[in-house]
Write a protein that holds these residues in place. Structure first.
Motif, PDB file in Angstrom:
ATOM      1  N   MET A  92      21.873 -15.239  25.196  1.00  0.00           N
ATOM      2  CA  MET A  92      21.119 -14.666  23.965  1.00  0.00           C
ATOM      3  C   MET A  92      19.702 -14.685  24.481  1.00  0.00           C
ATOM      4  O   MET A  92      19.017 -15.553  24.957  1.00  0.00           O
ATOM      5  CB  MET A  92      21.138 -15.885  22.863  1.00  0.00           C
ATOM      6  CG  MET A  92      20.518 -15.454  21.672  1.00  0.00           C
ATOM      7  SD  MET A  92      20.532 -16.714  20.399  1.00  0.00           S
ATOM      8  CE  MET A  92      22.235 -16.781  20.114  1.00  0.00           C
ATOM      9  N   LEU A  93      18.942 -13.458  24.032  1.00  0.00           N
ATOM     10  CA  LEU A  93      17.650 -13.095  24.537  1.00  0.00           C
ATOM     11  C   LEU A  93      16.501 -13.686  23.187  1.00  0.00           C
ATOM     12  O   LEU A  93      15.539 -14.245  23.338  1.00  0.00           O
ATOM     13  CB  LEU A  93      17.543 -11.939  24.805  1.00  0.00           C
ATOM     14  CG  LEU A  93      18.291 -11.357  26.016  1.00  0.00           C
ATOM     15  CD1 LEU A  93      18.322  -9.872  26.373  1.00  0.00           C
ATOM     16  CD2 LEU A  93      17.858 -12.117  27.442  1.00  0.00           C
ATOM     17  N   ILE A  94      16.941 -12.836  21.990  1.00  0.00           N
ATOM     18  CA  ILE A  94      16.164 -13.258  20.750  1.00  0.00           C
ATOM     19  C   ILE A  94      17.148 -13.522  19.786  1.00  0.00           C
ATOM     20  O   ILE A  94      18.141 -13.061  19.569  1.00  0.00           O
ATOM     21  CB  ILE A  94      15.380 -11.787  20.558  1.00  0.00           C
ATOM     22  CG1 ILE A  94      14.548 -11.520  21.505  1.00  0.00           C
ATOM     23  CG2 ILE A  94      14.902 -12.041  19.183  1.00  0.00           C
ATOM     24  CD1 ILE A  94      13.321 -12.567  21.432  1.00  0.00           C
ATOM     25  N   ASN A  95      16.668 -14.519  18.960  1.00  0.00           N
ATOM     26  CA  ASN A  95      17.373 -14.710  17.728  1.00  0.00           C
ATOM     27  C   ASN A  95      16.366 -14.631  16.510  1.00  0.00           C
ATOM     28  O   ASN A  95      15.255 -15.511  16.267  1.00  0.00           O
ATOM     29  CB  ASN A  95      18.159 -16.234  17.756  1.00  0.00           C
ATOM     30  CG  ASN A  95      19.026 -16.546  16.513  1.00  0.00           C
ATOM     31  OD1 ASN A  95      19.377 -15.852  16.196  1.00  0.00           O
ATOM     32  ND2 ASN A  95      19.265 -17.769  16.387  1.00  0.00           N
ATOM     33  N   LYS A  96      16.712 -13.789  15.734  1.00  0.00           N
ATOM     34  CA  LYS A  96      15.819 -13.529  14.398  1.00  0.00           C
ATOM     35  C   LYS A  96      16.510 -13.939  13.199  1.00  0.00           C
ATOM     36  O   LYS A  96      17.556 -13.345  12.903  1.00  0.00           O
ATOM     37  CB  LYS A  96      15.356 -12.004  14.476  1.00  0.00           C
ATOM     38  CG  LYS A  96      14.399 -11.621  13.363  1.00  0.00           C
ATOM     39  CD  LYS A  96      13.918 -10.167  13.677  1.00  0.00           C
ATOM     40  CE  LYS A  96      12.640  -9.652  12.711  1.00  0.00           C
ATOM     41  NZ  LYS A  96      13.499  -9.743  11.276  1.00  0.00           N
ATOM     42  N   VAL A  97      15.618 -14.430  12.129  1.00  0.00           N
ATOM     43  CA  VAL A  97      16.407 -15.045  11.211  1.00  0.00           C
ATOM     44  C   VAL A  97      15.727 -14.162   9.811  1.00  0.00           C
ATOM     45  O   VAL A  97      14.312 -14.304   9.687  1.00  0.00           O
ATOM     46  CB  VAL A  97      16.093 -16.223  10.563  1.00  0.00           C
ATOM     47  CG1 VAL A  97      16.946 -16.605   9.390  1.00  0.00           C
ATOM     48  CG2 VAL A  97      17.135 -16.911  11.779  1.00  0.00           C
ATOM     49  N   ASN A  98      16.220 -13.429   8.901  1.00  0.00           N
ATOM     50  CA  ASN A  98      15.534 -12.855   7.829  1.00  0.00           C
ATOM     51  C   ASN A  98      15.995 -13.395   6.545  1.00  0.00           C
ATOM     52  O   ASN A  98      17.181 -13.692   6.468  1.00  0.00           O
ATOM     53  CB  ASN A  98      15.967 -11.324   7.705  1.00  0.00           C
ATOM     54  CG  ASN A  98      15.446 -10.368   8.872  1.00  0.00           C
ATOM     55  OD1 ASN A  98      14.198 -10.674   9.012  1.00  0.00           O
ATOM     56  ND2 ASN A  98      15.949  -9.452   9.148  1.00  0.00           N
ATOM     57  N   TYR A  99      15.164 -13.842   5.713  1.00  0.00           N
ATOM     58  CA  TYR A  99      15.646 -14.689   4.409  1.00  0.00           C
ATOM     59  C   TYR A  99      15.599 -13.454   3.400  1.00  0.00           C
ATOM     60  O   TYR A  99      14.551 -12.471   3.157  1.00  0.00           O
ATOM     61  CB  TYR A  99      14.564 -15.463   3.948  1.00  0.00           C
ATOM     62  CG  TYR A  99      14.810 -16.878   5.031  1.00  0.00           C
ATOM     63  CD1 TYR A  99      15.821 -17.739   4.873  1.00  0.00           C
ATOM     64  CD2 TYR A  99      14.136 -16.901   5.871  1.00  0.00           C
ATOM     65  CE1 TYR A  99      15.715 -18.802   5.675  1.00  0.00           C
ATOM     66  CE2 TYR A  99      14.091 -17.963   6.860  1.00  0.00           C
ATOM     67  CZ  TYR A  99      15.039 -18.902   6.669  1.00  0.00           C
ATOM     68  OH  TYR A  99      15.017 -20.007   7.535  1.00  0.00           O
ATOM     69  N   VAL A 100      16.843 -13.359   2.481  1.00  0.00           N
ATOM     70  CA  VAL A 100      16.695 -12.480   1.285  1.00  0.00           C
ATOM     71  C   VAL A 100      16.811 -13.118   0.016  1.00  0.00           C
ATOM     72  O   VAL A 100      17.761 -13.948  -0.277  1.00  0.00           O
ATOM     73  CB  VAL A 100      17.926 -11.617   1.469  1.00  0.00           C
ATOM     74  CG1 VAL A 100      17.932 -10.539   0.294  1.00  0.00           C
ATOM     75  CG2 VAL A 100      17.928 -10.789   2.916  1.00  0.00           C
ATOM     76  N   VAL A 101      15.682 -12.940  -0.701  1.00  0.00           N
ATOM     77  CA  VAL A 101      15.551 -13.585  -2.134  1.00  0.00           C
ATOM     78  C   VAL A 101      16.002 -12.523  -3.079  1.00  0.00           C
ATOM     79  O   VAL A 101      15.581 -11.418  -3.216  1.00  0.00           O
ATOM     80  CB  VAL A 101      14.221 -14.114  -2.172  1.00  0.00           C
ATOM     81  CG1 VAL A 101      14.187 -14.941  -3.477  1.00  0.00           C
ATOM     82  CG2 VAL A 101      13.811 -15.109  -1.213  1.00  0.00           C
ATOM     83  N   PRO A 102      17.126 -12.968  -4.025  1.00  0.00           N
ATOM     84  CA  PRO A 102      17.233 -12.031  -4.965  1.00  0.00           C
ATOM     85  C   PRO A 102      16.151 -11.815  -6.004  1.00  0.00           C
ATOM     86  O   PRO A 102      15.342 -12.484  -6.141  1.00  0.00           O
ATOM     87  CB  PRO A 102      18.745 -12.784  -5.773  1.00  0.00           C
ATOM     88  CG  PRO A 102      18.628 -14.113  -5.214  1.00  0.00           C
ATOM     89  CD  PRO A 102      17.803 -14.313  -4.168  1.00  0.00           C
TER      90      PRO A 102
END
Length: 102
Positions: A92-102
């Motif tokens: 694993m090189l990069i781990n990105k987390v996006n948060y989606v709020v309704p």
């Protein structure tokens, strides 16, 4: 033991050649190390850009894998995890987390 002038000059030349060869080997080793570091840095920059764009086709062209996973965390908030993996080693090189709020 008697040292003549020719033997002393030969010893000096041998020492100079030894020092020159050691210097050349050190410079070559430093150059190879810097090339490896730059290749790793460029790969990480590319992985970061691919994680931002989330472009699977571009990742495949570069020999990288893009994995996406969507998780629910409660209160309607979702997490989208984008991982960029090395295609050859699976590291694993990069781990990105996006948060989606309704």
């Amino acid at each position: 033991m008697i040292l003549n002038k020719q033997g002393f000059v030969l010893a000096e030349i041998t020492m100079v050649l030894l020092l020159v060869s050691l210097t050349c080997c050190s410079i070559l080793a430093a150059y190879q190390g810097s090339v490896r570091i730059m290749q790793k840095h460029n790969k990480m920059v590319l992985a970061t850009e691919l994680a931002e764009a989330a472009d699977s086709e571009a990742a495949a062209k570069e020999g990288l894998l893009l994995e996406r996973e969507t998780l629910g965390c409660g209160f309607g908030i979702r997490q989208e995890v984008i991982a960029v993996l090395d295609g050859h080693s699976g590291e694993m090189l990069i781990n990105k987390v996006n948060y989606v709020v309704p």
